[in-house]
Design a protein around this motif. Sequence first.
Motif, PDB file in Angstrom:
ATOM      1  N   SER A 163      67.253  25.047  38.971  1.00  0.00           N
ATOM      2  CA  SER A 163      66.791  26.374  38.554  1.00  0.00           C
ATOM      3  C   SER A 163      65.490  26.796  39.203  1.00  0.00           C
ATOM      4  CB  SER A 163      66.617  26.404  37.027  1.00  0.00           C
ATOM      5  OG  SER A 163      67.848  26.178  36.377  1.00  0.00           O
ATOM      6  N   CYS A 164      64.988  26.020  40.151  1.00  0.00           N
ATOM      7  CA  CYS A 164      63.695  26.343  40.759  1.00  0.00           C
ATOM      8  C   CYS A 164      63.844  27.521  41.725  1.00  0.00           C
ATOM      9  CB  CYS A 164      63.141  25.131  41.505  1.00  0.00           C
ATOM     10  SG  CYS A 164      61.549  25.427  42.308  1.00  0.00           S
ATOM     11  N   ASN A 165      63.169  28.620  41.406  1.00  0.00           N
ATOM     12  CA  ASN A 165      63.215  29.805  42.246  1.00  0.00           C
ATOM     13  C   ASN A 165      61.976  29.965  43.131  1.00  0.00           C
ATOM     14  OD1 ASN A 165      65.672  30.589  41.104  1.00  0.00           O
ATOM     15  ND2 ASN A 165      64.630  31.611  39.409  1.00  0.00           N
ATOM     16  N   ALA A 166      60.930  29.181  42.848  1.00  0.00           N
ATOM     17  CA  ALA A 166      59.698  29.327  43.622  1.00  0.00           C
ATOM     18  C   ALA A 166      58.810  28.103  43.411  1.00  0.00           C
ATOM     19  CB  ALA A 166      58.953  30.597  43.202  1.00  0.00           C
ATOM     20  N   TRP A 167      58.020  27.775  44.411  1.00  0.00           N
ATOM     21  CA  TRP A 167      56.981  26.764  44.247  1.00  0.00           C
ATOM     22  C   TRP A 167      55.840  27.064  45.206  1.00  0.00           C
ATOM     23  CZ3 TRP A 167      55.351  23.393  48.122  1.00  0.00           C
ATOM     24  CH2 TRP A 167      56.221  23.206  49.202  1.00  0.00           C
ATOM     25  N   ARG A 168      54.667  26.513  44.912  1.00  0.00           N
ATOM     26  CA  ARG A 168      53.496  26.752  45.744  1.00  0.00           C
ATOM     27  C   ARG A 168      52.460  25.662  45.509  1.00  0.00           C
ATOM     28  NH1 ARG A 168      51.787  32.319  42.637  1.00  0.00           N
ATOM     29  NH2 ARG A 168      51.213  31.414  40.637  1.00  0.00           N
ATOM     30  N   ILE A 169      51.436  25.679  46.332  1.00  0.00           N
ATOM     31  CA  ILE A 169      50.380  24.675  46.297  1.00  0.00           C
ATOM     32  C   ILE A 169      49.028  25.362  46.137  1.00  0.00           C
ATOM     33  CG2 ILE A 169      49.187  22.888  47.632  1.00  0.00           C
ATOM     34  CD1 ILE A 169      51.903  21.991  46.711  1.00  0.00           C
ATOM     35  N   ALA A 170      48.152  24.765  45.347  1.00  0.00           N
ATOM     36  CA  ALA A 170      46.765  25.220  45.251  1.00  0.00           C
ATOM     37  C   ALA A 170      45.861  24.119  45.790  1.00  0.00           C
ATOM     38  CB  ALA A 170      46.396  25.541  43.807  1.00  0.00           C
ATOM     39  N   ALA A 171      44.871  24.514  46.559  1.00  0.00           N
ATOM     40  CA  ALA A 171      43.845  23.589  47.051  1.00  0.00           C
ATOM     41  C   ALA A 171      42.535  23.962  46.367  1.00  0.00           C
ATOM     42  CB  ALA A 171      43.706  23.690  48.564  1.00  0.00           C
ATOM     43  N   ASN A 172      41.975  23.039  45.606  1.00  0.00           N
ATOM     44  CA  ASN A 172      40.824  23.347  44.761  1.00  0.00           C
ATOM     45  C   ASN A 172      39.586  22.573  45.198  1.00  0.00           C
ATOM     46  OD1 ASN A 172      42.510  24.973  43.147  1.00  0.00           O
ATOM     47  ND2 ASN A 172      43.197  23.171  42.011  1.00  0.00           N
ATOM     48  N   ASP A 223      25.399  24.453  39.786  1.00  0.00           N
ATOM     49  CA  ASP A 223      25.523  25.816  39.269  1.00  0.00           C
ATOM     50  C   ASP A 223      25.155  26.878  40.293  1.00  0.00           C
ATOM     51  OD1 ASP A 223      26.479  25.010  36.852  1.00  0.00           O
ATOM     52  OD2 ASP A 223      24.551  25.103  35.811  1.00  0.00           O
ATOM     53  N   ASN A 224      24.547  26.488  41.409  1.00  0.00           N
ATOM     54  CA  ASN A 224      24.248  27.444  42.480  1.00  0.00           C
ATOM     55  C   ASN A 224      25.405  27.581  43.465  1.00  0.00           C
ATOM     56  OD1 ASN A 224      21.332  28.146  41.971  1.00  0.00           O
ATOM     57  ND2 ASN A 224      21.166  25.919  42.089  1.00  0.00           N
ATOM     58  N   GLY A 225      26.429  26.763  43.327  1.00  0.00           N
ATOM     59  CA  GLY A 225      27.532  26.747  44.275  1.00  0.00           C
ATOM     60  C   GLY A 225      28.702  27.615  43.846  1.00  0.00           C
ATOM     61  N   ILE A 226      29.799  27.443  44.564  1.00  0.00           N
ATOM     62  CA  ILE A 226      31.005  28.260  44.357  1.00  0.00           C
ATOM     63  C   ILE A 226      32.200  27.350  44.130  1.00  0.00           C
ATOM     64  CG2 ILE A 226      32.580  29.945  45.409  1.00  0.00           C
ATOM     65  CD1 ILE A 226      30.219  30.934  47.071  1.00  0.00           C
ATOM     66  N   ASP A 227      32.994  27.666  43.114  1.00  0.00           N
ATOM     67  CA  ASP A 227      34.305  27.044  42.935  1.00  0.00           C
ATOM     68  C   ASP A 227      35.306  27.808  43.791  1.00  0.00           C
ATOM     69  OD1 ASP A 227      33.660  25.100  40.901  1.00  0.00           O
ATOM     70  OD2 ASP A 227      33.493  26.763  39.490  1.00  0.00           O
ATOM     71  N   TRP A 228      36.127  27.082  44.536  1.00  0.00           N
ATOM     72  CA  TRP A 228      37.133  27.715  45.396  1.00  0.00           C
ATOM     73  C   TRP A 228      38.525  27.284  44.963  1.00  0.00           C
ATOM     74  CZ3 TRP A 228      36.042  31.156  49.323  1.00  0.00           C
ATOM     75  CH2 TRP A 228      34.718  31.239  49.754  1.00  0.00           C
ATOM     76  N   SER A 229      39.446  28.233  44.987  1.00  0.00           N
ATOM     77  CA  SER A 229      40.864  27.919  44.829  1.00  0.00           C
ATOM     78  C   SER A 229      41.637  28.678  45.890  1.00  0.00           C
ATOM     79  CB  SER A 229      41.372  28.301  43.434  1.00  0.00           C
ATOM     80  OG  SER A 229      42.734  27.948  43.298  1.00  0.00           O
ATOM     81  N   PHE A 230      42.289  27.919  46.766  1.00  0.00           N
ATOM     82  CA  PHE A 230      43.114  28.509  47.814  1.00  0.00           C
ATOM     83  C   PHE A 230      44.574  28.341  47.404  1.00  0.00           C
ATOM     84  CE2 PHE A 230      39.182  27.166  49.769  1.00  0.00           C
ATOM     85  CZ  PHE A 230      38.849  28.213  50.618  1.00  0.00           C
ATOM     86  N   MET A 231      45.236  29.447  47.102  1.00  0.00           N
ATOM     87  CA  MET A 231      46.639  29.401  46.702  1.00  0.00           C
ATOM     88  C   MET A 231      47.505  29.709  47.928  1.00  0.00           C
ATOM     89  SD  MET A 231      48.464  28.802  44.007  1.00  0.00           S
ATOM     90  CE  MET A 231      47.267  29.145  42.719  1.00  0.00           C
ATOM     91  N   SER A 232      48.449  28.838  48.195  1.00  0.00           N
ATOM     92  CA  SER A 232      49.327  29.033  49.352  1.00  0.00           C
ATOM     93  C   SER A 232      50.270  30.210  49.123  1.00  0.00           C
ATOM     94  CB  SER A 232      50.146  27.767  49.602  1.00  0.00           C
ATOM     95  OG  SER A 232      51.189  27.652  48.638  1.00  0.00           O
ATOM     96  N   GLU A 233      50.970  30.582  50.173  1.00  0.00           N
ATOM     97  CA  GLU A 233      52.078  31.499  49.996  1.00  0.00           C
ATOM     98  C   GLU A 233      53.152  30.835  49.127  1.00  0.00           C
ATOM     99  OE1 GLU A 233      53.297  29.019  53.574  1.00  0.00           O
ATOM    100  OE2 GLU A 233      51.473  29.699  52.589  1.00  0.00           O
ATOM    101  N   THR A 234      53.971  31.634  48.500  1.00  0.00           N
ATOM    102  CA  THR A 234      55.023  31.118  47.624  1.00  0.00           C
ATOM    103  C   THR A 234      56.297  30.852  48.416  1.00  0.00           C
ATOM    104  OG1 THR A 234      54.154  32.281  45.693  1.00  0.00           O
ATOM    105  CG2 THR A 234      56.472  31.633  45.623  1.00  0.00           C
ATOM    106  N   LYS A 235      56.859  29.673  48.234  1.00  0.00           N
ATOM    107  CA  LYS A 235      58.192  29.368  48.764  1.00  0.00           C
ATOM    108  C   LYS A 235      59.195  29.871  47.739  1.00  0.00           C
ATOM    109  CE  LYS A 235      61.069  27.121  51.607  1.00  0.00           C
ATOM    110  NZ  LYS A 235      61.208  27.435  53.052  1.00  0.00           N
ATOM    111  N   ALA A 236      59.957  30.893  48.081  1.00  0.00           N
ATOM    112  CA  ALA A 236      60.849  31.539  47.114  1.00  0.00           C
ATOM    113  C   ALA A 236      62.293  31.501  47.599  1.00  0.00           C
ATOM    114  CB  ALA A 236      60.418  32.982  46.866  1.00  0.00           C
ATOM    115  N   GLY A 237      63.228  31.443  46.652  1.00  0.00           N
ATOM    116  CA  GLY A 237      64.646  31.431  46.966  1.00  0.00           C
ATOM    117  C   GLY A 237      65.444  30.922  45.783  1.00  0.00           C
ATOM    118  N   ALA A 238      66.744  30.984  45.882  1.00  0.00           N
ATOM    119  CA  ALA A 238      67.615  30.533  44.797  1.00  0.00           C
ATOM    120  C   ALA A 238      67.819  29.024  44.877  1.00  0.00           C
ATOM    121  CB  ALA A 238      68.964  31.251  44.875  1.00  0.00           C
ATOM    122  N   ASN A 239      67.599  28.353  43.750  1.00  0.00           N
ATOM    123  CA  ASN A 239      67.820  26.907  43.640  1.00  0.00           C
ATOM    124  C   ASN A 239      67.233  26.146  44.830  1.00  0.00           C
ATOM    125  OD1 ASN A 239      68.663  24.479  42.567  1.00  0.00           O
ATOM    126  ND2 ASN A 239      70.794  24.716  43.213  1.00  0.00           N
TER     127      ASN A 239
END
Length: 268
Positions: free
Chosen positions: A197-206, A212-228
Amino acid sequence: MKKSLIVLFAAFSSLSIFTSCGPPSNYGPNDIVTISGKFIDPDGNPYADKQVGVWVLDIQGISYNNYWYPDPDDYELTESDGTFKIRQKGDRYLWPNGTAKYVLIANIDSLAGPVTAMGFFVINQETTLPDAKLWLANVNSTVTNDTAAFTWDAVDAVAGQAPDKYAFSSAVVYWDLWSEDSVASGFKMPAYPFQNSCNAWRIAANIARPDDNGIDWSFMSETKAGANLIPSSAPSLLSKGKAAYAAGHGDTNYTKLTNQVWHEWEAF
């Protein structure tokens, strides 16, 4: 939009952003505070005329009914050169005791990704953020003998450093079919948890801020989408799309129960 934005917030590990214990600020409530930055597309070009979401994370701004999937507090458009600039009175970013609140900024023009999010405390009256580059990860998956393998390109060249971790998420309808908190490219797992039933998956790089002076980053990949996307010889999710009813609730149809997106702590 709300159902996809949860991933951006889950990427940031510091729960202290929801309390009034931010670091001291260098401005007052009536000062004009500016935040500026630039978004760059995966090809290195300015991310022009694209929508940017701005969240000021505090308890007052996130209601009990809306806290899981908050919409942005404000929207900005990037200029032709990919830059943006936000101007607000200082009290927008201050707790009553004068300490700084936490702000999250991300491109939201396409929540299918790639999405880059930056989280930080607004400590100074003028904040110039590093360029935010979008990560085209070339995500790919294969299934052999009921074992799924997932690969992607490293984020290092985009982020300027290796991430603290990569995280995996997949979806039937929402992003809670199956997830892994810490993975590496090439990781493998049985295909049956995806229940055909998986229609999509993706990866986050954190990447967490060093202080407290720095930055939190989250890079979200493009989504791999499709039927099953992750087929398996195991039984399919036969309940998907079927009606579900609860005793004492009349004819109300609770499709979340049958679409693999219901959690035991959720009330009807």
